[in-house]
Motif scaffolding. Sequence first.
Motif, PDB file in Angstrom:
ATOM      1  N   UNK A  86      92.800 -39.699  50.832  1.00 20.41           N
ATOM      2  CA  UNK A  86      93.920 -39.078  51.555  1.00 20.41           C
ATOM      3  C   UNK A  86      93.923 -39.465  53.028  1.00 20.41           C
ATOM      4  N   UNK A  87      92.751 -39.616  53.628  1.00 21.82           N
ATOM      5  CA  UNK A  87      92.717 -40.023  55.034  1.00 21.82           C
ATOM      6  C   UNK A  87      93.484 -41.324  55.243  1.00 21.82           C
ATOM      7  N   UNK A  88      93.371 -42.244  54.312  1.00 19.59           N
ATOM      8  CA  UNK A  88      94.110 -43.512  54.404  1.00 19.59           C
ATOM      9  C   UNK A  88      95.584 -43.319  54.068  1.00 19.59           C
ATOM     10  N   UNK A  89      95.872 -42.552  53.036  1.00 20.79           N
ATOM     11  CA  UNK A  89      97.262 -42.344  52.604  1.00 20.79           C
ATOM     12  C   UNK A  89      98.053 -41.564  53.652  1.00 20.79           C
ATOM     13  N   UNK A 125     102.627 -46.806  52.537  1.00 19.49           N
ATOM     14  CA  UNK A 125     102.956 -48.042  51.827  1.00 19.49           C
ATOM     15  C   UNK A 125     101.707 -48.778  51.343  1.00 19.49           C
ATOM     16  N   UNK A 126     100.649 -48.034  51.103  1.00 15.97           N
ATOM     17  CA  UNK A 126      99.415 -48.655  50.635  1.00 15.97           C
ATOM     18  C   UNK A 126      99.419 -48.774  49.117  1.00 15.97           C
ATOM     19  N   UNK A 165      99.198 -37.093  45.147  1.00 15.59           N
ATOM     20  CA  UNK A 165      99.852 -38.369  45.461  1.00 15.59           C
ATOM     21  C   UNK A 165     100.886 -38.677  44.385  1.00 15.59           C
ATOM     22  N   UNK A 166     101.795 -39.586  44.748  1.00 15.20           N
ATOM     23  CA  UNK A 166     102.747 -40.138  43.792  1.00 15.20           C
ATOM     24  C   UNK A 166     102.669 -41.648  43.902  1.00 15.20           C
ATOM     25  N   UNK A 167     102.980 -42.324  42.814  1.00 15.87           N
ATOM     26  CA  UNK A 167     103.067 -43.780  42.829  1.00 15.87           C
ATOM     27  C   UNK A 167     104.563 -44.132  42.809  1.00 15.87           C
ATOM     28  N   UNK A 186     103.287 -48.171  45.525  1.00 12.63           N
ATOM     29  CA  UNK A 186     102.802 -47.565  46.765  1.00 12.63           C
ATOM     30  C   UNK A 186     102.209 -46.205  46.422  1.00 12.63           C
ATOM     31  N   UNK A 187     101.106 -45.882  47.053  1.00 18.54           N
ATOM     32  CA  UNK A 187     100.476 -44.574  46.887  1.00 18.54           C
ATOM     33  C   UNK A 187     100.978 -43.705  48.037  1.00 18.54           C
TER      34      UNK A 187
END
Length: 145
Positions: free
Chosen positions: A41-44, A49-50, A79-81, A92-93
Amino acid sequence: MTNWKMKSAGYLTNHMTRLFFQGLRDEIAPLGIAPAQFMTLLEVWKADDLTQKDLVERLDVEQATMANTITRMERDGLIERRPMPSDKRAKAIVATEKAKAIQKDAIDAAMRVNRSFLEVLSPDEQTQLLDLMRRIVENKTQSKG
């Protein structure tokens, strides 16, 4: 602890990592997330757009581990894709509203854990420890590639 353990960087790093992990797990569990999910989550939270591949690279984890983490996070509504605008095959995650709602509390919890572990050190020692740890990580990360 026996003397050899107190002189082993590997042992001490492993032991401290387990203690940090347990502390973080206990602090963020009430938010409904686990440490691997928090790390993701820190990255998301930083970028919507990861791809899964991006997360594998940024977090330096195995593809299968990330796939399992993302599957659990999607199941848990964190999260959703979504299709990438630039490449419809890639996904995208994206953080859900549920994940966004716990962002501040999760980061605050992690900061509390860090403070509780580092409070035994002076501010200068804390800076030095973090600098030394970064140097080791950067060196070993570069030598892997």
